[in-house]
Scaffold this active site. Structure first.
Site, PDB file in Angstrom:
ATOM      1  N   CYS A  47       0.788  -1.237   0.000  1.00 26.59           N
ATOM      2  CA  CYS A  47       0.000   0.000   0.000  1.00 26.59           C
ATOM      3  C   CYS A  47       0.816   1.282   0.000  1.00 26.59           C
ATOM      4  CB  CYS A  47      -0.975  -0.018   1.185  1.00 26.59           C
ATOM      5  SG  CYS A  47      -2.151  -1.349   1.025  1.00 26.59           S
TER       6      CYS A  47
HETATM    7  C1  UDX Z   1      -1.488   0.600   5.551  1.00 25.46           C
HETATM    8  C2  UDX Z   1      -2.375   1.523   6.378  1.00 25.46           C
HETATM    9  O1  UDX Z   1      -1.986   1.448   7.740  1.00 25.46           O
HETATM   10  C3  UDX Z   1      -3.837   1.101   6.244  1.00 25.46           C
HETATM   11  O2  UDX Z   1      -4.662   2.014   6.948  1.00 25.46           O
HETATM   12  C4  UDX Z   1      -4.196   1.118   4.759  1.00 25.46           C
HETATM   13  O3  UDX Z   1      -5.525   0.688   4.570  1.00 25.46           O
HETATM   14  C5  UDX Z   1      -3.276   0.218   3.977  1.00 25.46           C
HETATM   15  O4  UDX Z   1      -1.908   0.610   4.178  1.00 25.46           O
HETATM   16  P1  UDX Z   1      -0.414  -1.765   5.881  1.00 25.46           P
HETATM   17  O5  UDX Z   1       0.489  -1.336   4.777  1.00 25.46           O
HETATM   18  O6  UDX Z   1      -1.046  -3.090   5.807  1.00 25.46           O
HETATM   19  O7  UDX Z   1      -1.625  -0.672   6.059  1.00 25.46           O
HETATM   20  O8  UDX Z   1       0.336  -1.762   7.267  1.00 25.46           O
HETATM   21  P2  UDX Z   1       1.025  -0.747   8.274  1.00 25.46           P
HETATM   22  O9  UDX Z   1       1.050  -1.459   9.563  1.00 25.46           O
HETATM   23  O10 UDX Z   1       0.435   0.601   8.244  1.00 25.46           O
HETATM   24  O11 UDX Z   1       2.559  -0.687   7.732  1.00 25.46           O
HETATM   25  C6  UDX Z   1       2.875   0.147   6.651  1.00 25.46           C
HETATM   26  C7  UDX Z   1       4.326   0.527   6.825  1.00 25.46           C
HETATM   27  O12 UDX Z   1       4.446   1.357   7.962  1.00 25.46           O
HETATM   28  C8  UDX Z   1       5.239  -0.691   7.046  1.00 25.46           C
HETATM   29  O13 UDX Z   1       6.382  -0.591   6.236  1.00 25.46           O
HETATM   30  C9  UDX Z   1       5.616  -0.628   8.495  1.00 25.46           C
HETATM   31  O14 UDX Z   1       6.953  -1.017   8.713  1.00 25.46           O
HETATM   32  C10 UDX Z   1       5.453   0.836   8.834  1.00 25.46           C
HETATM   33  N1  UDX Z   1       4.968   1.013  10.194  1.00 25.46           N
HETATM   34  C11 UDX Z   1       3.816   0.382  10.580  1.00 25.46           C
HETATM   35  C12 UDX Z   1       5.692   1.819  11.036  1.00 25.46           C
HETATM   36  O15 UDX Z   1       6.727   2.355  10.660  1.00 25.46           O
HETATM   37  N2  UDX Z   1       5.229   1.975  12.302  1.00 25.46           N
HETATM   38  C13 UDX Z   1       4.090   1.355  12.747  1.00 25.46           C
HETATM   39  O16 UDX Z   1       3.727   1.507  13.906  1.00 25.46           O
HETATM   40  C14 UDX Z   1       3.352   0.542  11.863  1.00 25.46           C
END
Ligand code: UDX
Ligand code: UDX
Length: 459
Positions: free
Chosen positions: A278
């Site tokens: 995403c």
């Molecule tokens: C993301 C959005 O959070 C979600 O709302 C949308 O619908 C789709 O995209 P996703 O990609 O599944 O969801 O997961 P997410 O947990 O948000 O992780 C995205 C990126 O952010 C990852 O690379 C992760 O490493 C990073 N991340 C995630 C952080 O740096 N900190 C966090 O606390 C969570």
């Protein structure tokens, strides 16, 4: 209500199971016969916590079924959700080919239907897609004017690994509506969900989704930029710096003498880059969309630039401290783009592995879930090996690079690190370890901290 959902992937299947769980009759449509078969036997084709359980329950109540026959699903339902992929094109722009194909097929189906039907775009699409692509195609092939059928845009906010929870406990429901009738019908679908419902235009709903993801990605790249500045600045530690920022009461209010600690602060934290299916795709698509609108997205471009380079911070730290990476034995810890998922799409580990191999290091990779038997997007042609345990990954290495914050990696100790090699380097790409446990006992190096050579304990 009877609901058809086109595209039974992470988004479509979770949406279908969630809506069936609150009593709707759901028909999942997918071109992948394998998936159709599995869903009809109550087995989820994807892993998401609680999905199997809810699918079985809905199946036993005959509230969910799957088919590859789009027309019959549309004709047997009142509402159709579109949840097919919207991948990146080579230039980063959005690929709407599946959206166009499905809009065309829905139009053809509606040719045979006189009753009112609502189409809901749930796939992540750039602004103006619903009004300029979906509606005209459905009008053309159904030979109906919009208004005779309803249209909404209803973005999803599901995180991988927590998608079922996120669907069943929404923090908001955004309803982009063509008109009030469309919006009212969709609001009816969600009447069991107690949360804020935002009724807005189709374009605003499309823009909310991109803005949401782009802001979270910006927080990550901003934190990584701060870490990279700290890395050049003796006596600074980016994690300490950001802990200080997290105490700003505008970010982290104090209520009844306790900190709120809002979740977004976990995105305001240095790391080795964001990944997944995403963030990278959505930020690229929004940037490409802005350029098409003759606006140069300076910040979005910078977010992508910082993110592209961030994984290489780990390899350059290792190279600085080992002198060279050639023939060095390097363990990459974590392949999934984030913990508790098997998804490696756009994982920072992939570009890191490629860089290490290009520098002729001997690379082994360990991930608690992803291995050579189940990796979905094979790292074709890359010369590395999978370690089959954490011990095996660490033993005899010159450096261990932590990329993904899997809980299992908490078992790493200075003693374990010294197993087989005098004093390997542990580079922490996520601020994952408690530095007090490692500093002074082993070469522990978190990103975002300037430790010049003389501070590294000689082995
Ligand atoms: C993301 C959005 O959070 C979600 O709302 C949308 O619908 C789709 O995209 P996703 O990609 O599944 O969801 O997961 P997410 O947990 O948000 O992780 C995205 C990126 O952010 C990852 O690379 C992760 O490493 C990073 N991340 C995630 C952080 O740096 N900190 C966090 O606390 C969570
Ligand atoms: C996808 C997009 O990636 C995301 O941007 C959008 O918000 C929702 O759809 P996801 O569910 O993760 O998200 O995609 P994926 O897991 O790949 O599932 C898509 C499903 O659609 C697959 O099962 C695929 O077989 C199916 N599909 C694709 C169709 O049924 N018909 C098509 O024409 C294309």
């Amino acid at each position: 209500m009877k609901i058809s959902i086109i595209g039974a992937g992470y988004v479509g299947l979770v949406t279908g199971v969630g809506l069936a769980s609150v009593g709707h009759e759901v028909f999942c449509v997918d071109v992948n016969e394998e998936k159709v078969k599995k869903i009809n036997s109550g087995i989820s084709p994807i892993y998401e916590k609680d999905l199997d359980k809810l699918l079985k329950k809905a199946s036993s109540k005959k509230l969910i079924s799957a088919t590859s026959d789009l027309k019959s699903a549309v004709l047997n339902s009142d509402i159709t959700f579109i949840t097919v992929p919207t991948p990146s094109q080579n230039d980063g722009g959005i690929d709407l080919s599946f959206i166009k194909k499905i809009s065309h097929q829905i139009g053809i189906a509606l040719l045979q239907k006189n009753k009112y039907h609502l189409i809901v775009v749930k796939s992540t699409v750039v602004p103006e897609t619903t009004q300029d692509i979906v509606i005209p195609l459905i009008e053309k092939y159904s030979k109906k004017n919009v208004g005779q059928f309803g249209v909404c845009m209803n973005p999803e906010f599901l995180r991988e690994g927590g998608a079922v929870y996120d669907f069943m406990n929404p923090d908001r429901i955004v309803i982009g509506q063509l008109d009030k009738k469309s919006g009212d019908k969709l609001a009816e679908v969600y009447k069991n969900f107690k949360t804020d419902i935002l009724r807005t235009s189709l374009n605003n709903a499309e823009m909310i989704k991109y803005t949401n993801n782009a802001l979270l990605a910006t927080l990550i790249s901003f934190s990584n930029e701060i870490a990279n500045i700290c890395q050049q600045t003796p006596g600074t530690d980016a994690f300490e710096v950001l802990k200080g920022v997290h105490l700003d009461k505008r970010f982290n209010p104090i209520l009844n003498n306790k900190r709120v600690n809002p979740n977004f602060l976990t995105y305001l934290w240095p790391g080795c880059g964001f990944g997944g299916s995403c963030f990278p795709k959505d930020v690229k698509a929004l940037a490409a969309f802005a350029k098409k609108k003759n606006y140069n997205p300076l910040i979005l471009s910078a977010v992508l630039d910082v993110n592209k380079k961030q994984p290489l911070q780990l390899s350059s730290l290792a190279e600085k401290n080992l002198g060279t990476l050639e023939n060095k034995k390097i363990a990459v810890l974590g392949l999934a783009f984030k913990p508790n998922t098997d998804d490696t799409r756009e994982s920072p580990a992939i570009s890191l592995i490629k860089e290490l191999i290009s520098k002729k290091a001997k690379v082994s990779v360990y991930d608690p879930i992803v291995n050579s038997n189940n990796i979905k997007s094979p790292l074709s042609g890359l010369n590395f090996k999978f370690a089959n345990s954490l011990d095996d990954a660490i033993k005899g290495k010159d450096a261990c690079l932590l990329v993904t914050s899997w809980q299992e990696f908490k078992n790493i100790t200075p003693e374990l690190l010294k197993n087989g090699t005098k004093n390997p380097l542990l580079i922490d790409g996520r601020g994952f370890f408690d530095k007090k446990e490692f500093e002074g006992k082993t070469n522990y190096l978190p990103i975002g901290k300037n430790i010049n050579k003389k501070n590294i304990q000689t082995s």
